[in-house]
Design a protein around this motif. Structure first.
Motif, PDB file in Angstrom:
ATOM      1  N   UNK A   1       0.836  -1.211   0.000  1.00 54.45           N
ATOM      2  CA  UNK A   1       0.000   0.000   0.000  1.00 54.45           C
ATOM      3  C   UNK A   1       0.868   1.257   0.000  1.00 54.45           C
ATOM      4  N   UNK A   2       1.922   1.272   0.818  1.00 60.77           N
ATOM      5  CA  UNK A   2       2.795   2.433   0.885  1.00 60.77           C
ATOM      6  C   UNK A   2       3.503   2.661  -0.451  1.00 60.77           C
ATOM      7  N   UNK A   3       3.943   1.571  -1.092  1.00 68.83           N
ATOM      8  CA  UNK A   3       4.620   1.697  -2.382  1.00 68.83           C
ATOM      9  C   UNK A   3       3.676   2.244  -3.449  1.00 68.83           C
ATOM     10  N   UNK A   4       2.441   1.772  -3.435  1.00 62.02           N
ATOM     11  CA  UNK A   4       1.460   2.276  -4.399  1.00 62.02           C
ATOM     12  C   UNK A   4       1.195   3.755  -4.177  1.00 62.02           C
ATOM     13  N   UNK A   5       1.064   4.138  -2.907  1.00 63.99           N
ATOM     14  CA  UNK A   5       0.851   5.552  -2.604  1.00 63.99           C
ATOM     15  C   UNK A   5       2.028   6.404  -3.001  1.00 63.99           C
ATOM     16  N   UNK A   6       3.255   5.902  -2.769  1.00 70.03           N
ATOM     17  CA  UNK A   6       4.456   6.657  -3.132  1.00 70.03           C
ATOM     18  C   UNK A   6       4.552   6.852  -4.643  1.00 70.03           C
ATOM     19  N   UNK A   7       4.214   5.809  -5.390  1.00 77.42           N
ATOM     20  CA  UNK A   7       4.234   5.920  -6.854  1.00 77.42           C
ATOM     21  C   UNK A   7       3.218   6.944  -7.332  1.00 77.42           C
ATOM     22  N   UNK A   8       2.010   6.900  -6.755  1.00 75.42           N
ATOM     23  CA  UNK A   8       0.977   7.864  -7.125  1.00 75.42           C
ATOM     24  C   UNK A   8       1.383   9.288  -6.742  1.00 75.42           C
ATOM     25  N   UNK A   9       2.045   9.408  -5.583  1.00 72.69           N
ATOM     26  CA  UNK A   9       2.491  10.723  -5.127  1.00 72.69           C
ATOM     27  C   UNK A   9       3.547  11.295  -6.068  1.00 72.69           C
ATOM     28  N   UNK A  10       4.482  10.456  -6.490  1.00 68.97           N
ATOM     29  CA  UNK A  10       5.520  10.901  -7.411  1.00 68.97           C
ATOM     30  C   UNK A  10       4.927  11.359  -8.734  1.00 68.97           C
ATOM     31  N   UNK A  11       3.998  10.579  -9.256  1.00 66.78           N
ATOM     32  CA  UNK A  11       3.356  10.955 -10.515  1.00 66.78           C
ATOM     33  C   UNK A  11       2.550  12.230 -10.368  1.00 66.78           C
ATOM     34  N   UNK A  12       1.885  12.387  -9.257  1.00 68.30           N
ATOM     35  CA  UNK A  12       1.074  13.573  -9.030  1.00 68.30           C
ATOM     36  C   UNK A  12       1.932  14.830  -9.013  1.00 68.30           C
ATOM     37  N   UNK A  13       3.099  14.747  -8.368  1.00 72.05           N
ATOM     38  CA  UNK A  13       3.987  15.912  -8.335  1.00 72.05           C
ATOM     39  C   UNK A  13       4.625  16.160  -9.688  1.00 72.05           C
ATOM     40  N   UNK A  14       4.970  15.094 -10.393  1.00 75.45           N
ATOM     41  CA  UNK A  14       5.631  15.250 -11.687  1.00 75.45           C
ATOM     42  C   UNK A  14       4.724  15.929 -12.705  1.00 75.45           C
ATOM     43  N   UNK A  15       3.416  15.629 -12.634  1.00 73.65           N
ATOM     44  CA  UNK A  15       2.490  16.173 -13.624  1.00 73.65           C
ATOM     45  C   UNK A  15       1.512  17.191 -13.038  1.00 73.65           C
ATOM     46  N   UNK A  16       1.655  17.485 -11.733  1.00 72.76           N
ATOM     47  CA  UNK A  16       0.827  18.476 -11.048  1.00 72.76           C
ATOM     48  C   UNK A  16      -0.648  18.263 -11.348  1.00 72.76           C
TER      49      UNK A  16
ATOM     50  N   UNK B   1      -4.787  19.316  -6.330  1.00 70.56           N
ATOM     51  CA  UNK B   1      -4.773  18.985  -4.900  1.00 70.56           C
ATOM     52  C   UNK B   1      -5.507  17.712  -4.539  1.00 70.56           C
ATOM     53  N   UNK B   2      -6.609  17.392  -5.214  1.00 67.91           N
ATOM     54  CA  UNK B   2      -7.380  16.204  -4.850  1.00 67.91           C
ATOM     55  C   UNK B   2      -6.570  14.930  -5.056  1.00 67.91           C
ATOM     56  N   UNK B   3      -5.932  14.817  -6.213  1.00 71.05           N
ATOM     57  CA  UNK B   3      -5.110  13.638  -6.504  1.00 71.05           C
ATOM     58  C   UNK B   3      -3.922  13.569  -5.559  1.00 71.05           C
ATOM     59  N   UNK B   4      -3.310  14.720  -5.299  1.00 68.39           N
ATOM     60  CA  UNK B   4      -2.136  14.765  -4.427  1.00 68.39           C
ATOM     61  C   UNK B   4      -2.485  14.310  -3.009  1.00 68.39           C
ATOM     62  N   UNK B   5      -3.570  14.849  -2.472  1.00 68.79           N
ATOM     63  CA  UNK B   5      -3.980  14.477  -1.116  1.00 68.79           C
ATOM     64  C   UNK B   5      -4.377  13.006  -1.056  1.00 68.79           C
ATOM     65  N   UNK B   6      -5.076  12.538  -2.085  1.00 66.53           N
ATOM     66  CA  UNK B   6      -5.456  11.131  -2.133  1.00 66.53           C
ATOM     67  C   UNK B   6      -4.236  10.222  -2.108  1.00 66.53           C
ATOM     68  N   UNK B   7      -3.211  10.597  -2.878  1.00 65.62           N
ATOM     69  CA  UNK B   7      -1.989   9.795  -2.917  1.00 65.62           C
ATOM     70  C   UNK B   7      -1.291   9.782  -1.564  1.00 65.62           C
TER      71      UNK B   7
END
Length: 376
Positions: free
Chosen positions: A289-304, A307-313
């Motif tokens: 779960x943490x790895x999936x969240x980290x991957x989503x967080x990285x993608x969210x920051x890379x493509x901005x 806020x909703x996607x970022x907070x969800x990640x």
């Protein structure tokens, strides 16, 4: 050897007092490792720091911390855990005062090194105070509280940093440690006589064999990975919210408050999850779960993505990371005799801090730094 009595042979109030001191000490150390992060843009602007020097404001602390942890851990086994803990609190508090009054980058970085030295004495002894005082179910509850404190401090440091920086200025990120350090010193002085007094006799061999068992080594490797992920995520996320999304420190801290709550909830509930599903199932699920969240967080920051996607990640990541700390710490300190408690606790902290340094370095290596606004 002076022996710390198990909880059953000490007073309940003394055990609670020891738990409070250990948790507050851990809170002070972890929160300071991150609270400065949210103030970095203001520090950089005020002191006209380069991007490289800005990084050293964080890494000077982490490197000094990690480099001296095992030395401090063994000193605790030799001299007594409470003595080393107290010395660390004094050094950390004085260094915080110097950091808050620093006229330039040189003194600021030097103060961060000194803070790391103090933290190196506090972190392992805050844990060994618990492992030598509590046994059985009480030990699990104490480690859960300690882990929850670490989790809250990890994300809460960014929240507190945002409030302090916005309302009082970045210097108070350091100066706020002074009254807290004085309070911890007073509480430590009032600890029951048996707490934290385990001391190995001079003839005791260096007990590496006690902490090099396969299960403990695996636990420490896991802690290094977790430390890298947590430090990198919080460091990168804080600067992304400010440098890319244009939030002020207070808004940044507030945006991270839900993540802090989820991390704390995970740490508190992890003993129940362990009792129901076992260590392997909990750690495996938490890691995925943490790895999936980290991957989503990285993608969210890379493509901005917004806020909703970022907070969800961040919440997905926190769900996984929150349940991992307690079982890893428990496994890394399990069945270690009192004479090696400091060393065992120190290896856990070393793993976490080395992981943290590598995590920050990996941000640049993976190309995340430009997207997060860490370098310009």
């Amino acid at each position: 050897m002076n022996i710390v009595y198990p909880e059953g042979r000490s007073t309940a109030s003394g055990s609670r007092h020891t738990l409070a001191v250990a948790c507050i000490g851990q809170l002070m150390v972890v929160i300071d490792g991150l609270i400065v992060t949210i103030a970095l843009p203001d520090i950089r602007s005020d002191m006209e720091l380069s991007a490289a020097t800005q990084g050293w404001v964080v890494n000077a602390y982490l490197l000094a911390f990690g480099a001296l942890l095992l030395v401090a851990s063994r000193a605790a086994d030799r001299l007594g855990h409470r003595k080393v803990f107290t010395a660390g609190v004094v050094v950390f508090t004085l260094a915080s005062l110097c950091g808050g009054l620093a006229p330039g980058a040189g003194m600021l970085v030097a103060a961060r090194v000194a803070q790391g030295i103090g933290a190196a004495a506090i972190a392992p002894t805050s844990l060994s105070l618990l492992t030598t005082t509590f046994t059985g179910d009480a030990r699990s509850r104490a480690l859960s509280a300690w882990s929850a404190t670490s989790a809250v401090a990890g994300a809460g440091g960014l929240v507190v940093g945002g409030v302090i920086t916005a309302e009082l200025g970045w210097r108070w990120v350091f100066l706020a440690n002074v009254p807290l350090g004085v309070a911890v010193f007073a509480l430590t002085a009032a600890l029951p006589a048996v707490a934290g007094t385990v001391e190995a006799p001079p003839s005791t061999p260096y007990p590496w064999r006690m902490v090099l068992r396969r299960s403990i080594v695996v636990a420490n490797v896991s802690m290094a990975v977790l430390g890298a992920a947590m430090t990198a995520a919080l460091y990168c996320l804080s600067l992304f919210l400010q440098n890319v999304q244009g939030r002020n420190p207070l808004q940044t801290g507030s945006a991270l408050l839900p993540m802090s709550a989820v991390l704390a909830l995970g740490a508190v509930t992890s003993p129940r999850l362990l009792a129901r599903w076992g260590t392997t199932a909990v750690t495996t699920t938490g890691t995925i779960v943490a790895a999936a969240g980290a991957a989503a967080l990285t993608m969210s920051m890379a493509f901005d993505h917004g806020p909703a996607v970022l907070i969800g990640a961040t919440l997905v990541w926190a769900c996984g990371a929150g349940v991992l700390t307690m079982p890893i710490v428990s496994r890394a300190t399990a069945d270690v005799p009192p004479a090696a408690a400091g060393l065992a606790s120190g290896t856990v902290s070393v793993a976490r801090q080395i992981g943290g340094v590598l995590g920050v370095a990996a941000i640049a290596a993976l190309g995340v730094a430009p997207a997060a606004g860490i370098v310009h």
